[in-house]
Each structure stands twice: as C-alpha cells, then as structure tokens.
Design a protein around this motif. Structure first.
Motif, PDB file in Angstrom:
ATOM      1  N   ILE A  61       0.763  -1.200   0.104  1.00  0.00           N
ATOM      2  CA  ILE A  61      -0.143  -0.168   0.134  1.00  0.00           C
ATOM      3  C   ILE A  61       0.874   1.387  -0.083  1.00  0.00           C
ATOM      4  N   VAL A  62       1.942   1.130   0.587  1.00  0.00           N
ATOM      5  CA  VAL A  62       2.776   2.234   1.021  1.00  0.00           C
ATOM      6  C   VAL A  62       4.027   2.265  -0.035  1.00  0.00           C
ATOM      7  N   THR A  63       4.184   1.376  -0.856  1.00  0.00           N
ATOM      8  CA  THR A  63       5.142   1.126  -1.887  1.00  0.00           C
ATOM      9  C   THR A  63       4.847   1.498  -3.341  1.00  0.00           C
ATOM     10  N   PRO A  64       5.291   2.496  -4.193  1.00  0.00           N
ATOM     11  CA  PRO A  64       5.236   2.537  -5.736  1.00  0.00           C
ATOM     12  C   PRO A  64       5.145   1.165  -6.281  1.00  0.00           C
ATOM     13  N   LYS A  65       4.070   1.190  -7.206  1.00  0.00           N
ATOM     14  CA  LYS A  65       3.903  -0.002  -8.057  1.00  0.00           C
ATOM     15  C   LYS A  65       4.987  -0.532  -8.803  1.00  0.00           C
ATOM     16  N   MET A  97      12.727  10.431 -19.829  1.00  0.00           N
ATOM     17  CA  MET A  97      13.870   9.973 -19.145  1.00  0.00           C
ATOM     18  C   MET A  97      13.783   8.486 -18.822  1.00  0.00           C
ATOM     19  N   SER A  98      14.801   7.714 -19.101  1.00  0.00           N
ATOM     20  CA  SER A  98      14.819   6.313 -18.760  1.00  0.00           C
ATOM     21  C   SER A  98      14.566   6.053 -17.411  1.00  0.00           C
ATOM     22  N   ARG A  99      13.712   5.033 -17.165  1.00  0.00           N
ATOM     23  CA  ARG A  99      13.362   4.839 -15.609  1.00  0.00           C
ATOM     24  C   ARG A  99      14.708   4.489 -14.664  1.00  0.00           C
ATOM     25  N   ASN A 100      15.849   3.984 -15.358  1.00  0.00           N
ATOM     26  CA  ASN A 100      16.910   3.491 -14.534  1.00  0.00           C
ATOM     27  C   ASN A 100      17.616   4.796 -13.969  1.00  0.00           C
ATOM     28  N   PHE A 101      17.556   5.991 -14.468  1.00  0.00           N
ATOM     29  CA  PHE A 101      17.982   7.046 -14.035  1.00  0.00           C
ATOM     30  C   PHE A 101      17.400   7.501 -12.611  1.00  0.00           C
ATOM     31  N   TYR A 102      15.957   7.285 -12.640  1.00  0.00           N
ATOM     32  CA  TYR A 102      15.289   7.683 -11.347  1.00  0.00           C
ATOM     33  C   TYR A 102      15.714   6.571 -10.261  1.00  0.00           C
ATOM     34  N   PHE A 103      16.055   5.309 -10.510  1.00  0.00           N
ATOM     35  CA  PHE A 103      16.274   4.348  -9.782  1.00  0.00           C
ATOM     36  C   PHE A 103      17.750   4.609  -9.123  1.00  0.00           C
ATOM     37  N   ILE A 104      18.661   5.124 -10.087  1.00  0.00           N
ATOM     38  CA  ILE A 104      20.094   5.277  -9.651  1.00  0.00           C
ATOM     39  C   ILE A 104      20.000   6.592  -8.669  1.00  0.00           C
ATOM     40  N   GLY A 105      19.202   7.462  -9.024  1.00  0.00           N
ATOM     41  CA  GLY A 105      19.058   8.629  -8.024  1.00  0.00           C
ATOM     42  C   GLY A 105      18.662   8.230  -6.771  1.00  0.00           C
ATOM     43  N   ILE A 106      17.516   7.647  -6.871  1.00  0.00           N
ATOM     44  CA  ILE A 106      17.067   6.966  -5.676  1.00  0.00           C
ATOM     45  C   ILE A 106      17.869   6.402  -4.605  1.00  0.00           C
ATOM     46  N   PRO A 113       4.938   8.912  -0.473  1.00  0.00           N
ATOM     47  CA  PRO A 113       4.177  10.047  -0.880  1.00  0.00           C
ATOM     48  C   PRO A 113       3.877   9.571  -2.634  1.00  0.00           C
ATOM     49  N   ALA A 114       4.765   8.876  -3.166  1.00  0.00           N
ATOM     50  CA  ALA A 114       4.442   8.468  -4.468  1.00  0.00           C
ATOM     51  C   ALA A 114       3.633   7.531  -4.475  1.00  0.00           C
ATOM     52  N   ALA A 115       3.568   6.422  -3.431  1.00  0.00           N
ATOM     53  CA  ALA A 115       2.569   5.425  -3.604  1.00  0.00           C
ATOM     54  C   ALA A 115       1.068   6.038  -3.353  1.00  0.00           C
ATOM     55  N   VAL A 116       1.243   7.100  -2.275  1.00  0.00           N
ATOM     56  CA  VAL A 116       0.035   7.748  -2.145  1.00  0.00           C
ATOM     57  C   VAL A 116      -0.766   8.209  -3.471  1.00  0.00           C
ATOM     58  N   TYR A 117       0.303   8.916  -4.241  1.00  0.00           N
ATOM     59  CA  TYR A 117      -0.176   9.746  -5.383  1.00  0.00           C
ATOM     60  C   TYR A 117      -0.682   8.621  -6.480  1.00  0.00           C
ATOM     61  N   GLU A 118      -0.012   7.429  -6.360  1.00  0.00           N
ATOM     62  CA  GLU A 118      -0.580   6.462  -7.304  1.00  0.00           C
ATOM     63  C   GLU A 118      -1.958   5.954  -7.062  1.00  0.00           C
ATOM     64  N   ALA A 163      -2.663   2.618 -13.011  1.00  0.00           N
ATOM     65  CA  ALA A 163      -2.257   1.138 -12.948  1.00  0.00           C
ATOM     66  C   ALA A 163      -0.844   0.812 -12.746  1.00  0.00           C
ATOM     67  N   GLU A 164      -0.011   1.679 -13.309  1.00  0.00           N
ATOM     68  CA  GLU A 164       1.448   1.636 -12.830  1.00  0.00           C
ATOM     69  C   GLU A 164       2.014   2.775 -12.607  1.00  0.00           C
ATOM     70  N   SER A 165       3.187   2.744 -12.054  1.00  0.00           N
ATOM     71  CA  SER A 165       4.127   3.844 -11.713  1.00  0.00           C
ATOM     72  C   SER A 165       4.276   4.687 -13.087  1.00  0.00           C
ATOM     73  N   ASN A 166       4.371   5.894 -12.868  1.00  0.00           N
ATOM     74  CA  ASN A 166       4.788   6.693 -14.032  1.00  0.00           C
ATOM     75  C   ASN A 166       5.640   7.958 -13.814  1.00  0.00           C
ATOM     76  N   ASP A 167       6.068   8.633 -14.713  1.00  0.00           N
ATOM     77  CA  ASP A 167       7.036   9.668 -14.261  1.00  0.00           C
ATOM     78  C   ASP A 167       6.903  10.551 -13.103  1.00  0.00           C
ATOM     79  N   ALA A 168       5.587  10.959 -12.994  1.00  0.00           N
ATOM     80  CA  ALA A 168       5.228  11.975 -11.983  1.00  0.00           C
ATOM     81  C   ALA A 168       5.474  11.129 -10.573  1.00  0.00           C
ATOM     82  N   SER A 169       5.241   9.865 -10.300  1.00  0.00           N
ATOM     83  CA  SER A 169       5.228   9.239  -9.146  1.00  0.00           C
ATOM     84  C   SER A 169       6.629   9.085  -8.889  1.00  0.00           C
ATOM     85  N   LEU A 170       7.433   8.675 -10.066  1.00  0.00           N
ATOM     86  CA  LEU A 170       8.850   8.505  -9.798  1.00  0.00           C
ATOM     87  C   LEU A 170       9.729   9.979  -9.549  1.00  0.00           C
TER      88      LEU A 170
END
Lengths: 106, 107
Positions: free
Chosen positions: A62-66, B1-10, B66-71, B77-84
């Motif tokens: 619930i609190v983790t991005p999909k 932007m490739s999702r990998n860049f978000y993951f590397i940053g996080i 916050p990203a999960a709440v936004y989703e 249905a899936e994570s997008n650029d905004a949530s990342l």
C-alpha cells in the motif's frame, strides 16, 4: 534481572517483539528461498513462508510505488519490520515501560 | 527519461543518507546490535554496514510513501514519471540532513 522475571514483567514488550522478529526473519527466509524455488512452487516450506508473510507484504504494498519488484517489496517488508520493532521498543522506553538491561531487547 | 535514472538517483540519495546521516546511523546502530546481532555473527564491521543499510533502505522506503499515495489517489495502474519524480524528490528531501557531511567528507 533473569529471563523469566524479565518476561513476566515485560510480557507486553516481549510477545509482540517476538512475533515481529519471527515475521522479520521469515521475510528474509522467503527472499532467500525465492532464489531456489519457483513462485508457484508446491513446496510446503515455501507455502508456509508465503502464508505467514503475505499479510505484511500486502500492507507494505500500500505504501510502496507499484514499480517495485516483488523481491524488493519483500526486502522492504524486512526493513519495515525492523524499524517497527525499533519504534515499538523506543516508544516503550520513553514511557519507561521497556526493559533497559543490555541485550534485553533481543 | 529512462526509469533507470530515477532508480539510480533514488539509490544514490539513500546511500548518502545511510552513510552520512550521523543521527539516524547511530540510532540504528544501537538497535541493530540487540535486534539483528546473531544474524551478523556479532561482527562489528558487519553491524556497522547493516545499520547503514537499514538507514539507506528506510530513506528509500519513506521517500516512496508520497509516490505510492499519489498512485493510489490518481488510480494509476502502474508507476509513471510523476510518481517516480515524487519518489526521487522524497528521498532527496530526506537526505538533506546528510548533505553537509557528504560535501565535507565526500565519497
């Protein structure tokens, strides 16, 4: 204070802490076991680990991005349980309700 | 932007906080010893690394809330650029207390 006295005095800490610790290590066991068995394996140990940890993973989801992969979600569950145990003990400590002796938190 | 860049940053922000956030690192260290000590064979270097890992992962997890709440709110249905982006910004904000030490000491 010996173990029996500590348990009798602080059962409200030891019992939830033990349950959380069991869940935490089962979660880690699930991660390690997933390296060797398929996700839909009928192996009874795997099914037991899944059954025990699924409610925690559902709460963590619930609190983790999909976008998070299932195995990462399981590891997040392990870390969540660790910090819940820390928070629980610290809260009781602040309220002067938790054991203070070294190693008593384990 | 490739999702990998978000993951590397996080992961980068999580790593910085796990290494340089003195307050949380010491707090985690105090609890790793009694809670996970047997798993680490009582080794001090392993205990230090595990405490750092706990703080790093906690940063990533808390930044992701916050990203999960936004989703959930948007019904994605899936994570997008905004949530990342939200996830990245969340971890960056949580890392702010450690930036001073990172700049002073460096990797």
């Amino acid at each position: 204070m010996d173990i029996a006295t500590s348990f009798a005095s602080y059962w409200y800490f030891h019992i939830p802490n033990f349950i959380l610790a069991a869940l935490m290590y089962t979660m880690l066991g699930r991660v390690l076991l997933s390296l060797m068995v398929d996700p839909d394996s009928p192996n009874y140990i795997w099914r037991f680990f899944c059954r025990i940890t699924d409610p925690v993973i559902a709460a963590v989801a619930i609190v983790t991005p999909k976008v998070t992969a299932p195995v990462v979600r399981w590891l997040f569950g392990f870390v969540w349980l660790f910090w819940i145990r820390v928070g629980f003990h610290y809260t009781l400590l602040v309220l002067n309700l938790a054991p203070r002796a070294a190693g008593a938190a384990s | 932007m490739s999702r990998n860049f978000y993951f590397i940053g996080i992961a980068f922000f999580g790593m910085i906080n796990g290494i340089f956030n003195q307050l949380w690192l010491i707090f985690a260290l105090l609890y790793v010893q009694p809670f996970v000590g047997p798993l680490l064979f009582g080794s001090l270097p392993l205990t230090l690394m595990f405490a750092s890992l706990m703080v790093s992962t906690a940063t990533v997890i808390l930044g992701g809330i916050p990203a999960a709440v936004y989703e959930r709110v948007t019904g994605a249905a899936e994570s997008n650029d905004a949530s990342l982006w939200i996830w990245l910004a969340g971890t960056a904000l949580l890392t702010l207390p450690a930036v001073g030490n990172f700049v002073k000491i460096g990797l």
